[in-house]
Scaffold this active site. Structure first.
Site, PDB file in Angstrom:
ATOM      1  CD  GLU A 426      -2.691 -18.928  24.745  1.00 53.94           C
ATOM      2  OE1 GLU A 426      -2.684 -20.205  24.130  1.00 53.94           O
ATOM      3  OE2 GLU A 426      -3.468 -18.220  24.357  1.00 53.94           O
TER       4      GLU A 426
HETATM    5  C1  LIG Z   1       5.922 -23.822  18.340  1.00 51.70           C
HETATM    6  C2  LIG Z   1       4.582 -23.294  18.159  1.00 51.70           C
HETATM    7  C3  LIG Z   1       3.332 -23.925  18.917  1.00 51.70           C
HETATM    8  C4  LIG Z   1       2.087 -23.404  18.833  1.00 51.70           C
HETATM    9  N1  LIG Z   1       1.080 -23.998  19.476  1.00 51.70           N
HETATM   10  C5  LIG Z   1      -0.295 -23.753  19.126  1.00 51.70           C
HETATM   11  C6  LIG Z   1      -1.066 -24.508  19.659  1.00 51.70           C
HETATM   12  O1  LIG Z   1      -1.066 -25.406  20.569  1.00 51.70           O
HETATM   13  N2  LIG Z   1      -2.495 -24.182  19.128  1.00 51.70           N
HETATM   14  C7  LIG Z   1      -2.806 -23.197  18.480  1.00 51.70           C
HETATM   15  O2  LIG Z   1      -4.016 -23.057  18.168  1.00 51.70           O
HETATM   16  N3  LIG Z   1      -1.976 -22.384  17.914  1.00 51.70           N
HETATM   17  C8  LIG Z   1      -0.408 -22.640  18.282  1.00 51.70           C
HETATM   18  N4  LIG Z   1       0.452 -21.841  17.692  1.00 51.70           N
HETATM   19  C9  LIG Z   1       0.234 -20.682  16.754  1.00 51.70           C
HETATM   20  C10 LIG Z   1       0.447 -19.568  17.545  1.00 51.70           C
HETATM   21  O3  LIG Z   1      -0.497 -19.199  18.512  1.00 51.70           O
HETATM   22  C11 LIG Z   1       0.598 -18.561  16.366  1.00 51.70           C
HETATM   23  O4  LIG Z   1       1.775 -18.729  15.689  1.00 51.70           O
HETATM   24  C12 LIG Z   1       0.308 -17.038  16.839  1.00 51.70           C
HETATM   25  O5  LIG Z   1      -0.869 -16.790  17.389  1.00 51.70           O
HETATM   26  C13 LIG Z   1       0.748 -15.879  15.794  1.00 51.70           C
HETATM   27  O6  LIG Z   1      -0.081 -16.130  14.679  1.00 51.70           O
HETATM   28  P1  LIG Z   1       0.683 -16.304  13.239  1.00 51.70           P
HETATM   29  O7  LIG Z   1       1.894 -17.181  13.398  1.00 51.70           O
HETATM   30  O8  LIG Z   1      -0.287 -16.694  12.257  1.00 51.70           O
HETATM   31  O9  LIG Z   1       1.345 -14.860  12.937  1.00 51.70           O
HETATM   32  P2  LIG Z   1       0.731 -13.821  12.366  1.00 51.70           P
HETATM   33  O10 LIG Z   1      -0.797 -13.518  13.072  1.00 51.70           O
HETATM   34  O11 LIG Z   1       0.679 -13.817  10.993  1.00 51.70           O
HETATM   35  O12 LIG Z   1       1.661 -12.311  12.888  1.00 51.70           O
HETATM   36  C14 LIG Z   1       2.721 -11.849  12.130  1.00 51.70           C
HETATM   37  C15 LIG Z   1       3.001 -10.684  12.653  1.00 51.70           C
HETATM   38  O13 LIG Z   1       1.781  -9.494  12.696  1.00 51.70           O
HETATM   39  C16 LIG Z   1       1.616  -8.996  13.972  1.00 51.70           C
HETATM   40  N5  LIG Z   1       0.087  -9.115  13.900  1.00 51.70           N
HETATM   41  C17 LIG Z   1      -0.721  -9.878  13.348  1.00 51.70           C
HETATM   42  N6  LIG Z   1      -1.933  -9.107  13.615  1.00 51.70           N
HETATM   43  C18 LIG Z   1      -1.769  -8.145  14.392  1.00 51.70           C
HETATM   44  C19 LIG Z   1      -2.691  -6.929  14.597  1.00 51.70           C
HETATM   45  N7  LIG Z   1      -3.944  -7.037  14.512  1.00 51.70           N
HETATM   46  N8  LIG Z   1      -2.292  -5.968  15.475  1.00 51.70           N
HETATM   47  C20 LIG Z   1      -1.032  -5.870  15.370  1.00 51.70           C
HETATM   48  N9  LIG Z   1      -0.072  -6.724  15.085  1.00 51.70           N
HETATM   49  C21 LIG Z   1      -0.545  -7.894  14.557  1.00 51.70           C
HETATM   50  C22 LIG Z   1       1.962 -10.358  15.038  1.00 51.70           C
HETATM   51  O14 LIG Z   1       2.190  -9.796  16.293  1.00 51.70           O
HETATM   52  C23 LIG Z   1       3.209 -10.623  14.636  1.00 51.70           C
HETATM   53  O15 LIG Z   1       4.312  -9.961  14.746  1.00 51.70           O
HETATM   54  C24 LIG Z   1       1.695 -22.266  17.846  1.00 51.70           C
HETATM   55  C25 LIG Z   1       2.727 -21.717  17.110  1.00 51.70           C
HETATM   56  C26 LIG Z   1       4.292 -22.117  17.392  1.00 51.70           C
HETATM   57  C27 LIG Z   1       5.162 -21.575  16.451  1.00 51.70           C
END
Ligand SMILES: Cc1cc2nc3c(=O)[nH]c(=O)nc-3n(C[C@H](O)[C@H](O)[C@H](O)COP(=O)(O)OP(=O)(O)OC[C@H]3O[C@@H](n4cnc5c(N)ncnc54)[C@H](O)[C@@H]3O)c2cc1C
Length: 567
Positions: A426
């Protein structure tokens, strides 16, 4: 140890601390009288204690699984969902025209927190439906609303949110899922979504996915994204689930915790969908669901903290070790420190969460833009601080257990494993902090300044009765104001972002002190005043170091090159 719903805490916070009286005094929420709210909270608390809490451990031990393409949920979850649905807890704040109860978000938020404390994995399912209900209420056509909302509110059907793709996590604008118009008002969706919570289940007749995708003429980035409602089964002419849509769960993730919640990889192969809101304006519509979910996820953190605290307290009251007056570890100073930290932070995070919900209600009931700005300001703080409190409290709870905390049978570790993801999904907590110092300060820090004025005014008035508590709260607020002005003046956004997390945590510390101070005045000779004294003496001072850190700027963060970091 059995979970006990903290109903009197909600009643106290709502009645004395976060101004719920003002919500109940509006025409829109006139039915939410203290008696009605108490009855609702008690009823929900009973369901959480008796039905949901016993599902916490089985979900951890027997995760949801995929058998020949069919999703099987954890033992007892179907009955748990039934109890949640029959209690009306899904459509609590839903529009009564479609079967909802029209209750204030403040009440729903308290109930959601209880459900999270009892069984976080299962609670995520109704939370997703609630977010979808709100998004459809605001953005869907009358036909979609009439067909879907009653089924979602009754729990016959469930809802999900589909944003994430392998290359599009925090950067939602990078998504590649496509939507092609079919020429009959419907669209064909193709693409893969990952990490979809409750992407399927075996207890609802239909699963309704809100999916972000790009139309052929959609611009790159977030501006060209549209939102679609894509059901697992396409409703027939009577509104009943008909033929299967072209979508499937490809696999389930193996996770650190939250085992009872199926986290799905979803494949859409020309699945039929219906537009929600306007073409290319999908992010605005999805933000309705995301803001709802951000408050809800903050509440998940608070709930997990409550569960972990109760668990640790029960252990501390029984475990004999060393010489203490009671014979148990609860009389060791360091164990007391842990329990007091947990309890004091829990109160602060719950205060922020309920104040956020009350501001949403006031905005809805009055249409006043200042309330909307207050709610928008509090949402990232509630999400990030609530989930951080969940992590910290559950980690401390594990420590209270000593070695037994590391042994799975006690259940202490499960709270920590389960809640960990709430700081990630989220919108990660880092993204929340950037939202606070970025979008939420586009007004030059005005909404923040209004809130700080209120806190200072209150502290000023409290000086007459509790100067030793009011003084530190006033000083902390003034330091926060200076930091806010410094941040708002930074034109290089990286200088703001560098200190964003520290700033958000300091803001939460000050807000927590404000709610503790109000509680101390309302209950001057009782335990709440003692807890407030502890928070203001032991927890609030963290703000000073955090605000120093918030103002260091980005230069030192980038002092080492990426190569030097790797060397
Ligand atoms: C158990 C689980 C349930 C989930 N449920 C859903 C769901 O129901 N629907 C859905 O759509 N998604 C869902 N997600 C996805 C979740 O919302 C994403 O994992 C989350 O938004 C982060 O994206 P990412 O994993 O690609 O991490 P990344 O975006 O790759 O981030 C990696 C790191 O980089 C940082 N980062 C990335 N971009 C920036 C920026 N612009 N500035 C500063 N820091 C940054 C992040 O804070 C993080 O620390 C779920 C994830 C999990 C693990």
């Amino acid at each position: 140890m059995p979970y006990r719903a903290p109903v009197t805490d909600y009643e106290f916070l709502m009645d004395k601390v976060v101004g719920f009286k003002d919500v109940a005094a509006t025409e829109k929420f006139a039915e939410a009288s203290p008696d009605v709210v108490s009855a609702i909270l008690s009823e929900a608390g009973k369901m959480c204690e008796e039905v949901m809490a016993p599902l916490q451990r089985p979900g951890d031990l027997h995760p949801a699984r995929l058998e020949n393409g069919i999703l099987r949920t954890s033992p007892g979850y179907a009955d748990g969902w039934k109890a949640i649905a029959e209690g009306g807890w899904i459509g609590m704040s839903g529009d009564p025209e479609y079967g909802g109860m029209g209750l204030p978000m403040t009440v729903t938020t308290a109930v959601n927190e209880m459900m999270s404390a009892a069984c976080l994995s299962l609670q995520l399912a109704p939370l997703m439906s609630q977010g979808q209900i709100e998004a459809l209420e605001h953005h869907a056509s009358e036909e979609l609303k009439a067909l879907y909302l009653p089924k979602l509110m009754s729990g016959e059907w469930s809802g999900t949110m589909n944003l994430t793709e392998p290359q599009a996590g925090s950067d939602v604008g990078a998504l590649t899922s496509r939507a092609e118009p079919n020429g009959d008002g419907t669209y064909s969706l193709t693409g893969q979504k990952i990490y979809i919570s409750w992407g399927d289940n075996d207890f609802c007749e239909n699963v309704c996915h809100l999916v972000l995708a790009r139309l052929p003429d959609g611009a790159p980035g977030t501006k060209g994204i549209s939102l679609f409602l894509v059901p697992k089964y396409i409703p027939d002419e009577n509104g009943n689930p008909g033929v299967a849509n072209d979508l499937k769960v490809v696999s389930l993730e193996h996770k650190m915790g939250l085992h009872g919640s199926p986290t799905c990889v979803m494949q859409y192969d020309g699945a039929r969908g219906w537009l929600v809101g306007q073409e290319h304006k999908g992010m605005a519509a999805m933000f309705t669901m995301m803001n709802n979910a951000r408050l809800g996820v903050g509440g998940q953190g608070v709930g997990a903290a409550e569960g972990a605290y109760q668990h640790a307290l029960a252990y501390a009251l029984e475990r004999k070790q060393g010489k203490t007056p009671s014979g148990t570890i609860i009389d060791h100073a360091d164990v007391r420190r842990m329990l007091m930290d947990m309890r004091a932070d829990l109160f602060a995070a719950r205060g922020i969460m309920l104040a956020n919900a009350a501001a949403i209600d006031m905005a809805k009931a009055t249409g006043n833009a200042d309330w909307a700005a207050r709610a928008a300001l509090l949402t990232p703080i509630c999400k990030a601080f609530g989930t951080q409190t969940g992590m910290r409290v559950s980690e401390t709870g594990l420590q209270v257990h000593g070695g037994m905390g590391y042994i799975e049978e006690t259940g202490a570790a499960q709270y920590y494993r389960d809640v960990r993801v709430t700081a990630i999904y989220e919108g990660t907590n880092g993204i929340q902090a950037m939202d606070l110092v970025g979008r939420k300060m586009m007004d030059g820090g005005e909404a923040a300044a209004r809130l700080l004025d209120e806190i200072e005014d209150h502290a000023e008035r409290a000086r007459a009765t509790v100067p030793e508590l009011a003084g530190p709260v006033w000083e902390a607020t003034e330091t926060l104001r200076e930091a806010t002005e410094w941040l708002a003046a930074q034109e290089d956004m990286n200088n703001r972002f560098a200190g964003a997390v520290a700033y958000l945590n300091a803001f939460a510390r000050v807000l927590g002190a404000h709610y503790h101070l109000i509680a101390a005045l309302a209950d001057p000779d009782g335990p709440r005043a003692k807890l407030a004294r502890y928070y203001i003496t032991a927890r609030l001072p963290e703000y000073a170091g955090l605000l120093d850190q918030a103002q260091i700027g980005a230069k030192d963060l980038f002092a080492l090159s990426a190569d030097e970091l790797a060397a």
